[in-house]
Design a protein around this motif. Structure first.
Motif, PDB file in Angstrom:
ATOM      1  N   PHE A  52       0.844  -1.205   0.000  1.00  0.00           N
ATOM      2  CA  PHE A  52       0.000   0.000   0.000  1.00  0.00           C
ATOM      3  C   PHE A  52       0.875   1.249   0.000  1.00  0.00           C
ATOM      4  CE2 PHE A  52      -1.826   3.416   2.591  1.00  0.00           C
ATOM      5  CZ  PHE A  52      -2.843   3.817   1.744  1.00  0.00           C
ATOM      6  N   GLU A  53       1.881   1.282   0.873  1.00  0.00           N
ATOM      7  CA  GLU A  53       2.756   2.449   0.953  1.00  0.00           C
ATOM      8  C   GLU A  53       3.533   2.646  -0.344  1.00  0.00           C
ATOM      9  OE1 GLU A  53       4.896   5.786   1.957  1.00  0.00           O
ATOM     10  OE2 GLU A  53       2.984   5.017   2.682  1.00  0.00           O
ATOM     11  N   LEU A  54       4.008   1.559  -0.934  1.00  0.00           N
ATOM     12  CA  LEU A  54       4.723   1.640  -2.206  1.00  0.00           C
ATOM     13  C   LEU A  54       3.826   2.223  -3.301  1.00  0.00           C
ATOM     14  CD1 LEU A  54       7.211   0.896  -4.007  1.00  0.00           C
ATOM     15  CD2 LEU A  54       6.152  -1.352  -4.272  1.00  0.00           C
ATOM     16  N   THR A  55       2.616   1.729  -3.413  1.00  0.00           N
ATOM     17  CA  THR A  55       1.702   2.226  -4.452  1.00  0.00           C
ATOM     18  C   THR A  55       1.205   3.634  -4.145  1.00  0.00           C
ATOM     19  OG1 THR A  55      -0.158   1.051  -3.435  1.00  0.00           O
ATOM     20  CG2 THR A  55       0.985  -0.050  -5.240  1.00  0.00           C
ATOM     21  N   ARG A  56       1.016   3.955  -2.863  1.00  0.00           N
ATOM     22  CA  ARG A  56       0.615   5.315  -2.490  1.00  0.00           C
ATOM     23  C   ARG A  56       1.702   6.312  -2.868  1.00  0.00           C
ATOM     24  NH1 ARG A  56       1.902   9.102   0.471  1.00  0.00           N
ATOM     25  NH2 ARG A  56       3.580   7.880   1.381  1.00  0.00           N
ATOM     26  N   ARG A  57       2.941   5.945  -2.582  1.00  0.00           N
ATOM     27  CA  ARG A  57       4.068   6.820  -2.911  1.00  0.00           C
ATOM     28  C   ARG A  57       4.159   7.014  -4.427  1.00  0.00           C
ATOM     29  NH1 ARG A  57       7.845   4.034  -0.388  1.00  0.00           N
ATOM     30  NH2 ARG A  57       8.785   3.150  -2.240  1.00  0.00           N
ATOM     31  N   SER A 107       1.696   6.759  -6.564  1.00  0.00           N
ATOM     32  CA  SER A 107       0.543   7.562  -6.960  1.00  0.00           C
ATOM     33  C   SER A 107       0.776   9.048  -6.715  1.00  0.00           C
ATOM     34  CB  SER A 107      -0.701   7.098  -6.193  1.00  0.00           C
ATOM     35  OG  SER A 107      -1.822   7.839  -6.558  1.00  0.00           O
ATOM     36  N   ASN A 108       1.457   9.366  -5.638  1.00  0.00           N
ATOM     37  CA  ASN A 108       1.705  10.769  -5.283  1.00  0.00           C
ATOM     38  C   ASN A 108       2.865  11.396  -6.046  1.00  0.00           C
ATOM     39  OD1 ASN A 108      -0.397  10.772  -3.441  1.00  0.00           O
ATOM     40  ND2 ASN A 108       0.917  10.336  -1.695  1.00  0.00           N
ATOM     41  N   THR A 109       3.835  10.587  -6.503  1.00  0.00           N
ATOM     42  CA  THR A 109       5.038  11.148  -7.099  1.00  0.00           C
ATOM     43  C   THR A 109       5.248  10.773  -8.566  1.00  0.00           C
ATOM     44  OG1 THR A 109       6.409   9.250  -6.494  1.00  0.00           O
ATOM     45  CG2 THR A 109       6.236  11.053  -4.862  1.00  0.00           C
ATOM     46  N   ASP A 110       4.511   9.795  -9.065  1.00  0.00           N
ATOM     47  CA  ASP A 110       4.725   9.251 -10.412  1.00  0.00           C
ATOM     48  C   ASP A 110       6.123   8.668 -10.579  1.00  0.00           C
ATOM     49  OD1 ASP A 110       2.161   9.697 -11.394  1.00  0.00           O
ATOM     50  OD2 ASP A 110       2.653  11.706 -12.098  1.00  0.00           O
ATOM     51  N   LYS A 111       6.766   8.301  -9.468  1.00  0.00           N
ATOM     52  CA  LYS A 111       8.082   7.657  -9.505  1.00  0.00           C
ATOM     53  C   LYS A 111       7.978   6.337  -8.765  1.00  0.00           C
ATOM     54  CE  LYS A 111      10.621  11.966  -9.626  1.00  0.00           C
ATOM     55  NZ  LYS A 111      11.531  12.871  -8.932  1.00  0.00           N
ATOM     56  N   LEU A 112       8.331   5.266  -9.458  1.00  0.00           N
ATOM     57  CA  LEU A 112       8.281   3.945  -8.855  1.00  0.00           C
ATOM     58  C   LEU A 112       9.696   3.572  -8.441  1.00  0.00           C
ATOM     59  CD1 LEU A 112       6.519   1.561  -8.123  1.00  0.00           C
ATOM     60  CD2 LEU A 112       6.863   0.671 -10.421  1.00  0.00           C
ATOM     61  N   SER A 113       9.930   3.558  -7.148  1.00  0.00           N
ATOM     62  CA  SER A 113      11.257   3.226  -6.642  1.00  0.00           C
ATOM     63  C   SER A 113      11.130   2.415  -5.362  1.00  0.00           C
ATOM     64  CB  SER A 113      12.072   4.489  -6.374  1.00  0.00           C
ATOM     65  OG  SER A 113      11.448   5.276  -5.382  1.00  0.00           O
ATOM     66  N   ILE A 114      12.077   1.511  -5.188  1.00  0.00           N
ATOM     67  CA  ILE A 114      12.132   0.680  -3.993  1.00  0.00           C
ATOM     68  C   ILE A 114      12.951   1.439  -2.954  1.00  0.00           C
ATOM     69  CG2 ILE A 114      12.895  -1.530  -3.037  1.00  0.00           C
ATOM     70  CD1 ILE A 114      10.654  -1.782  -5.138  1.00  0.00           C
ATOM     71  N   ARG A 157      10.984  -7.427  -1.111  1.00  0.00           N
ATOM     72  CA  ARG A 157      10.491  -8.732  -0.659  1.00  0.00           C
ATOM     73  C   ARG A 157       8.987  -8.844  -0.880  1.00  0.00           C
ATOM     74  NH1 ARG A 157      11.516 -13.375  -0.901  1.00  0.00           N
ATOM     75  NH2 ARG A 157      13.595 -12.929  -0.140  1.00  0.00           N
ATOM     76  N   ALA A 158       8.239  -7.792  -0.560  1.00  0.00           N
ATOM     77  CA  ALA A 158       6.780  -7.824  -0.735  1.00  0.00           C
ATOM     78  C   ALA A 158       6.416  -7.996  -2.215  1.00  0.00           C
ATOM     79  CB  ALA A 158       6.154  -6.557  -0.160  1.00  0.00           C
ATOM     80  N   LEU A 159       7.155  -7.339  -3.099  1.00  0.00           N
ATOM     81  CA  LEU A 159       6.899  -7.494  -4.541  1.00  0.00           C
ATOM     82  C   LEU A 159       7.248  -8.906  -5.013  1.00  0.00           C
ATOM     83  CD1 LEU A 159       8.138  -4.067  -5.922  1.00  0.00           C
ATOM     84  CD2 LEU A 159       5.784  -4.932  -5.938  1.00  0.00           C
TER      85      LEU A 159
END
Length: 74
Positions: free
Chosen positions: A18-23, A25-32, A39-41
């Motif tokens: 949820f936090e990964l996707t929320r971040r 959604s808010n930034t348009d940057k997908l980063s670990i 691990r969750a992915l």
């Protein structure tokens, strides 16, 4: 029409994803940001591999393209 798929996640996996996707959604940057997200992915990928089934005689690229098309906004 696509079928529904149900998957099971631990509460920790759900919150981290949820936090990964929320971040994203808010930034348009997908980063670990830490190893727990990675691990969750990986765990989610394993769940999908066990849950999703398709015929072996299909053109996979075409199949995914059709799935993507159905998800596009109209």
């Amino acid at each position: 029409m696509s079928k529904d798929v149900q998957i099971t996640l631990s509460e920790d996996e759900a919150w981290v994803l949820f936090e990964l996707t929320r971040r994203f959604s808010n930034t348009d940057k997908l980063s670990i940001e830490n190893q727990a997200e990675e691990r969750a992915l990986w765990n989610l990928c394993c769940v999908f591999e066990k849950t999703l089934h398709q015929a072996s005689d299909i053109d996979y690229k075409e199949f995914i393209s059709k799935c993507r098309d159905r998800l596009l906004d109209e």
